[in-house]
Design an enzyme around this catalytic site. Sequence first.
Site, PDB file in Angstrom:
ATOM      1  N   ARG A 233     152.225 117.109  11.304  1.00 57.47           N
ATOM      2  CA  ARG A 233     151.830 117.630  12.433  1.00 57.47           C
ATOM      3  C   ARG A 233     150.207 117.740  12.813  1.00 57.47           C
ATOM      4  O   ARG A 233     149.885 117.585  13.667  1.00 57.47           O
ATOM      5  CB  ARG A 233     152.184 119.062  12.530  1.00 57.47           C
ATOM      6  CG  ARG A 233     153.955 119.239  12.770  1.00 57.47           C
ATOM      7  CD  ARG A 233     154.241 120.525  12.648  1.00 57.47           C
ATOM      8  NE  ARG A 233     155.610 120.664  13.301  1.00 57.47           N
ATOM      9  CZ  ARG A 233     156.475 121.924  12.984  1.00 57.47           C
ATOM     10  NH1 ARG A 233     156.154 122.948  12.420  1.00 57.47           N
ATOM     11  NH2 ARG A 233     157.821 121.499  13.700  1.00 57.47           N
ATOM     12  N   TYR A 377     157.023 113.709  19.043  1.00 60.43           N
ATOM     13  CA  TYR A 377     157.616 113.857  17.421  1.00 60.43           C
ATOM     14  C   TYR A 377     156.866 114.811  16.498  1.00 60.43           C
ATOM     15  O   TYR A 377     155.834 115.428  16.994  1.00 60.43           O
ATOM     16  CB  TYR A 377     157.656 112.356  16.880  1.00 60.43           C
ATOM     17  CG  TYR A 377     156.367 111.605  16.746  1.00 60.43           C
ATOM     18  CD1 TYR A 377     155.102 112.102  16.856  1.00 60.43           C
ATOM     19  CD2 TYR A 377     156.625 110.362  16.579  1.00 60.43           C
ATOM     20  CE1 TYR A 377     153.971 111.322  16.729  1.00 60.43           C
ATOM     21  CE2 TYR A 377     155.212 109.524  16.199  1.00 60.43           C
ATOM     22  CZ  TYR A 377     154.153 109.854  16.481  1.00 60.43           C
ATOM     23  OH  TYR A 377     153.042 109.095  16.275  1.00 60.43           O
ATOM     24  N   GLU A 378     157.456 114.914  15.401  1.00 55.79           N
ATOM     25  CA  GLU A 378     157.245 116.068  14.573  1.00 55.79           C
ATOM     26  C   GLU A 378     157.359 117.407  15.054  1.00 55.79           C
ATOM     27  O   GLU A 378     156.513 118.330  14.779  1.00 55.79           O
ATOM     28  CB  GLU A 378     155.889 115.973  13.877  1.00 55.79           C
ATOM     29  CG  GLU A 378     155.501 114.293  13.312  1.00 55.79           C
ATOM     30  CD  GLU A 378     156.708 113.987  12.189  1.00 55.79           C
ATOM     31  OE1 GLU A 378     157.198 115.060  11.629  1.00 55.79           O
ATOM     32  OE2 GLU A 378     156.772 112.906  12.176  1.00 55.79           O
ATOM     33  N   GLY A 379     158.286 117.542  15.910  1.00 57.45           N
ATOM     34  CA  GLY A 379     158.525 118.755  16.928  1.00 57.45           C
ATOM     35  C   GLY A 379     157.641 118.634  17.931  1.00 57.45           C
ATOM     36  O   GLY A 379     156.579 118.532  18.039  1.00 57.45           O
ATOM     37  N   GLN A 384     156.407 123.544  19.048  1.00 61.82           N
ATOM     38  CA  GLN A 384     154.931 124.217  18.411  1.00 61.82           C
ATOM     39  C   GLN A 384     154.760 125.588  18.940  1.00 61.82           C
ATOM     40  O   GLN A 384     154.395 126.462  18.219  1.00 61.82           O
ATOM     41  CB  GLN A 384     154.140 123.097  18.647  1.00 61.82           C
ATOM     42  CG  GLN A 384     153.999 121.731  17.904  1.00 61.82           C
ATOM     43  CD  GLN A 384     154.637 121.557  16.870  1.00 61.82           C
ATOM     44  OE1 GLN A 384     154.012 122.280  15.838  1.00 61.82           O
ATOM     45  NE2 GLN A 384     155.361 120.557  16.255  1.00 61.82           N
TER      46      GLN A 384
END
Length: 534
Positions: A233, A377-379, A384
């Site tokens: 992140r 991506y990555e949440g 977030q």
Amino acid sequence: GCLRENDGSVVTPPGFKEAYDQFCEDGWNGLQVPTDFGGQGMPHVISTAFEEYMISANMAFTMYPGLTQGAIGAIRAIGSLEDQQAYIPKMAEGAWSGTMNLTEAHCGTDLGLIRSKAEPQADGSFKLTGTKMFISSGEHDLTENIIHLVLAKIVDAPDNIRGISMFVVPKFLINKDGSIGDRNNVSCGALEKKMGINGNATCLMNFDDATAYLIGEREQGMRAMFVMMNSARLQVGLQGLSISEVATQNAAAYARDRLQGRSSTGPQHSLAGADSIIVHPDVRRMLMNARAFNEAGRAVALWGALQVDLTERLEDSSEREKAEDLIGFLTPVIKSFFTDKAFENVNGALQCFGGHGYIKEWGMEQFVRDVRIAMIYEGTNGIQALDLVGRKLPANGGRAVRRFISIIASFIAANREDVVLGKMVGRLEQALSDLQEATNWITSRGIENPNDVGAASVPYLNLVGLVLFGYMWGRIVESSLRGINGGVNSVQFYQDKITTAKYFYTHILSETQMFKAKIKAGSENMMRLKADAF
């Protein structure tokens, strides 16, 4: 882009293999890896500064070694010493790369739903079966082996988030002497056709009774996943900053050269038939918005990297706790606020080119396509924001947000009387007051109406981001004033920093009031329509 051959192998774009070999040969791949494993042991502050250059040059390329660093971090966090010695030296060297295999077709963020299964074997290994999708760098020709870190459930484990374990699944099995052995039963079933980052292989990965090795304890996979995810992140936030920077550099160069129209205050280029478009306030607006973000964003990224270094190196547990609180609280902000703003800035940079920005040969449209994934991506950025208000904000009775607010309040108090900084910190004080009021509102609404908190999450994250940037601009001005008073040669450099800071405080920071109003508007009108009305 990448090409998938009939046998499932993937060929990266021309020049990638040669560039990667040179990158590894020069030692960059092991920059932040401990010297025990053949790396250089540099702090995250150094690797973060370097990575910005890399991503600006080619985001898709940089993802290959970037994912390897995330995998190394997970193996270091939960792997045995034997595991670490088996994998990390070759990964630090760049001979092997790493991936993270989380997502499945029916679930992205909700990992409790994953179906990949691992069957224990008599020799202590497992046979892993399942399909993962959207796997960046899942198959390629850059390294002799790929170390896949895969989330799966052991057959008798709970069928929920608590039942997840993490496994190492090498592309090629590794012999006892460390040499490469037989091909494992893991393959790339397809390459995704996607909007951007086409130089990175985004793979559908099939595991068919693949030989897998448990890493860490059974059913502790989520802990390792969060080590990778938190690292990723921060890296994705840096991707936003890096593409915003390179797009802004291109836009500024074009705006200085492109002659069109006359300045509203009179001709600036008397010998030409038109002025360069950089004289127009609206072009300046786009360039200044990006500049105000890029310069403070770089400072935030390095400050965040410093907190990571402190969590790893400080011996004093209370001081280490402060750094952990800060970077934990700010990680979703860096990921989301950076990438949202970067997309705005890159769009603005393309806009500076007018019609030429829409044409491929100028390269601007690629920046827009590439940076767009960083919001997903990555949440996703919405996730977030939920992480921020649902986990980070209430954790330890709100200790992290109190520490964050305290740092900024101390800075304001120390600089309120300064001739230059005084006005700026006055605006920052108002923004901090907006944040405190919003924080109290969210805290009080949490039990009464959880939808109010969900509705407030994105505006709240933006509010935190603005206050964070306001604080960082204050720090930059403080440093610039020292530089000017020190009689250095680059006075103009520091004066330009102060001018950009003034722009941020007068044109951008007031948005905290807007976000506070959105937060306090609640969720009633957001949730009122029946689902079938959509």
